[in-house]
Design a protein around this motif. Structure first.
Motif, PDB file in Angstrom:
ATOM      1  N   ASN A  88       0.829  -1.208   0.000  1.00  0.00           N
ATOM      2  CA  ASN A  88       0.000   0.000   0.000  1.00  0.00           C
ATOM      3  C   ASN A  88       0.861   1.254   0.000  1.00  0.00           C
ATOM      4  OD1 ASN A  88      -2.774  -0.790  -0.071  1.00  0.00           O
ATOM      5  ND2 ASN A  88      -2.613  -1.556   2.021  1.00  0.00           N
ATOM      6  N   ALA A  89       2.007   1.183   0.679  1.00  0.00           N
ATOM      7  CA  ALA A  89       2.906   2.338   0.752  1.00  0.00           C
ATOM      8  C   ALA A  89       3.514   2.661  -0.603  1.00  0.00           C
ATOM      9  CB  ALA A  89       4.018   2.078   1.777  1.00  0.00           C
ATOM     10  N   TRP A  90       3.678   1.647  -1.446  1.00  0.00           N
ATOM     11  CA  TRP A  90       4.252   1.889  -2.779  1.00  0.00           C
ATOM     12  C   TRP A  90       3.394   2.869  -3.573  1.00  0.00           C
ATOM     13  CZ3 TRP A  90       5.125  -3.945  -4.361  1.00  0.00           C
ATOM     14  CH2 TRP A  90       6.082  -4.496  -3.496  1.00  0.00           C
ATOM     15  N   ALA A  91       2.086   2.854  -3.305  1.00  0.00           N
ATOM     16  CA  ALA A  91       1.179   3.743  -4.029  1.00  0.00           C
ATOM     17  C   ALA A  91       1.291   5.188  -3.537  1.00  0.00           C
ATOM     18  CB  ALA A  91      -0.261   3.251  -3.882  1.00  0.00           C
ATOM     19  N   GLN A  92       1.907   5.401  -2.395  1.00  0.00           N
ATOM     20  CA  GLN A  92       2.029   6.748  -1.829  1.00  0.00           C
ATOM     21  C   GLN A  92       3.103   7.566  -2.530  1.00  0.00           C
ATOM     22  OE1 GLN A  92       2.565   6.364   2.411  1.00  0.00           O
ATOM     23  NE2 GLN A  92       0.803   4.981   2.618  1.00  0.00           N
ATOM     24  N   SER A  93       4.201   6.912  -2.896  1.00  0.00           N
ATOM     25  CA  SER A  93       5.265   7.638  -3.593  1.00  0.00           C
ATOM     26  C   SER A  93       6.220   6.659  -4.261  1.00  0.00           C
ATOM     27  CB  SER A  93       6.041   8.536  -2.627  1.00  0.00           C
ATOM     28  OG  SER A  93       6.894   7.766  -1.794  1.00  0.00           O
ATOM     29  N   PHE A  94       6.872   7.136  -5.314  1.00  0.00           N
ATOM     30  CA  PHE A  94       7.867   6.327  -6.012  1.00  0.00           C
ATOM     31  C   PHE A  94       9.073   6.066  -5.109  1.00  0.00           C
ATOM     32  CE2 PHE A  94      11.401   6.077  -9.260  1.00  0.00           C
ATOM     33  CZ  PHE A  94      11.038   4.828  -9.759  1.00  0.00           C
ATOM     34  N   ASP A  95       9.416   7.035  -4.274  1.00  0.00           N
ATOM     35  CA  ASP A  95      10.546   6.866  -3.355  1.00  0.00           C
ATOM     36  C   ASP A  95      10.322   5.673  -2.435  1.00  0.00           C
ATOM     37  OD1 ASP A  95      11.788   9.058  -4.446  1.00  0.00           O
ATOM     38  OD2 ASP A  95      11.098  10.454  -2.910  1.00  0.00           O
ATOM     39  N   LYS A  96       9.096   5.521  -1.918  1.00  0.00           N
ATOM     40  CA  LYS A  96       8.806   4.401  -1.014  1.00  0.00           C
ATOM     41  C   LYS A  96       8.884   3.069  -1.749  1.00  0.00           C
ATOM     42  CE  LYS A  96       6.108   6.918   2.408  1.00  0.00           C
ATOM     43  NZ  LYS A  96       4.831   7.034   3.161  1.00  0.00           N
ATOM     44  N   LEU A  97       8.488   3.065  -3.006  1.00  0.00           N
ATOM     45  CA  LEU A  97       8.610   1.848  -3.816  1.00  0.00           C
ATOM     46  C   LEU A  97      10.069   1.461  -3.975  1.00  0.00           C
ATOM     47  CD1 LEU A  97       7.507  -0.280  -5.922  1.00  0.00           C
ATOM     48  CD2 LEU A  97       7.837   1.505  -7.637  1.00  0.00           C
ATOM     49  N   MET A  98      10.921   2.434  -4.276  1.00  0.00           N
ATOM     50  CA  MET A  98      12.321   2.156  -4.579  1.00  0.00           C
ATOM     51  C   MET A  98      13.168   1.905  -3.330  1.00  0.00           C
ATOM     52  SD  MET A  98      12.854   2.150  -7.891  1.00  0.00           S
ATOM     53  CE  MET A  98      14.549   2.675  -8.251  1.00  0.00           C
TER      54      MET A  98
END
Length: 219
Positions: A88-98
């Motif tokens: 779910n956090a990945w959808a918040q920002s690209f930085d959190k995904l990476m």
């Protein structure tokens, strides 16, 4: 955008290759037979200098690929399975995904479907370079990165503007951990703006989110 055009070109190339493998092989064979012709003379001698140089270049490319596989980027980063909270956090920002290996793995799987996995591979290689302190290792890894992702002759060339390429060429005179910093930032921005929105709407992300949501409900 520049990334979208490269993606469409790769898709067309892949489609052509898959549809006409026989024709592609025939063309390759014809090209190989004709490659004995010297660039500087009318003869077809196999021992001319231009053919020797080309063979050396091909051998070097094969060796470079082998070296990179031996010490370079794994097919998949080791990481625990992501949690529902992480996905779910990945959808918040690209930085959190990476920031997480699991996020990078999922995004990399998506990039592979768009024939742009080299963007993530280049970014990861730059991160690995930053961890090095040995001068000779830095120089060798910088050379491999340049040949695999910057050279216009490489099938894994990433999309960079002329300004960044000039910076890299200057930096390569004396490689350091930060030789590719400008290029890495440009590719990071490209993935963020071009690929990340499509990833969030992809089946890869939605299926993972649905699977974890169902497991959470069952638990």
């Amino acid at each position: 955008p520049m990334g979208s055009e490269r993606t469409e070109m790769r898709k067309r190339q892949m489609s052509t290759t898959q549809e006409t493998p026989g024709a592609a092989q025939a063309q390759l064979s014809t090209g190989n037979r004709g490659s004995n012709a010297c660039c500087f003379c009318w003869c077809c001698c196999c021992s001319c200098s231009c053919l020797t140089v080309r063979n050396q270049d091909e051998e070097r490319a094969r060796r470079t690929s082998h070296e990179l596989q031996a010490e370079g980027i794994p097919n998949c980063e080791e990481s625990p399975a992501p949690t529902l909270e992480e996905v779910n956090a990945w959808a918040q920002s690209f930085d959190k995904l990476m920031l997480t290996p699991a996020g990078r793995n999922a995004f990399r799987e998506f990039l592979r479907t768009e024939f742009s996995e080299e963007n993530m591979l280049f970014w990861m290689a730059c991160e690995e370079l930053k961890q090095e302190s040995n001068k000779s290792v830095i120089e060798e890894k910088a050379r491999l990165i340049y040949e695999d992702y910057i050279s216009i002759l490489s099938p894994k060339e990433v999309s960079l503007d002329s300004r960044v390429r000039e910076v890299i060429n200057r930096n390569m005179l004396e490689p350091s951990q930060h030789t590719f910093d400008d290029a890495q930032l440009q590719i990071y921005t490209l993935m963020h703006r071009d690929s990340y929105p499509r990833f969030m709407n992809s089946a890869i992300y939605k299926d993972l989110l649905r699977s974890l949501s169902e497991k959470s409900i069952e638990a």
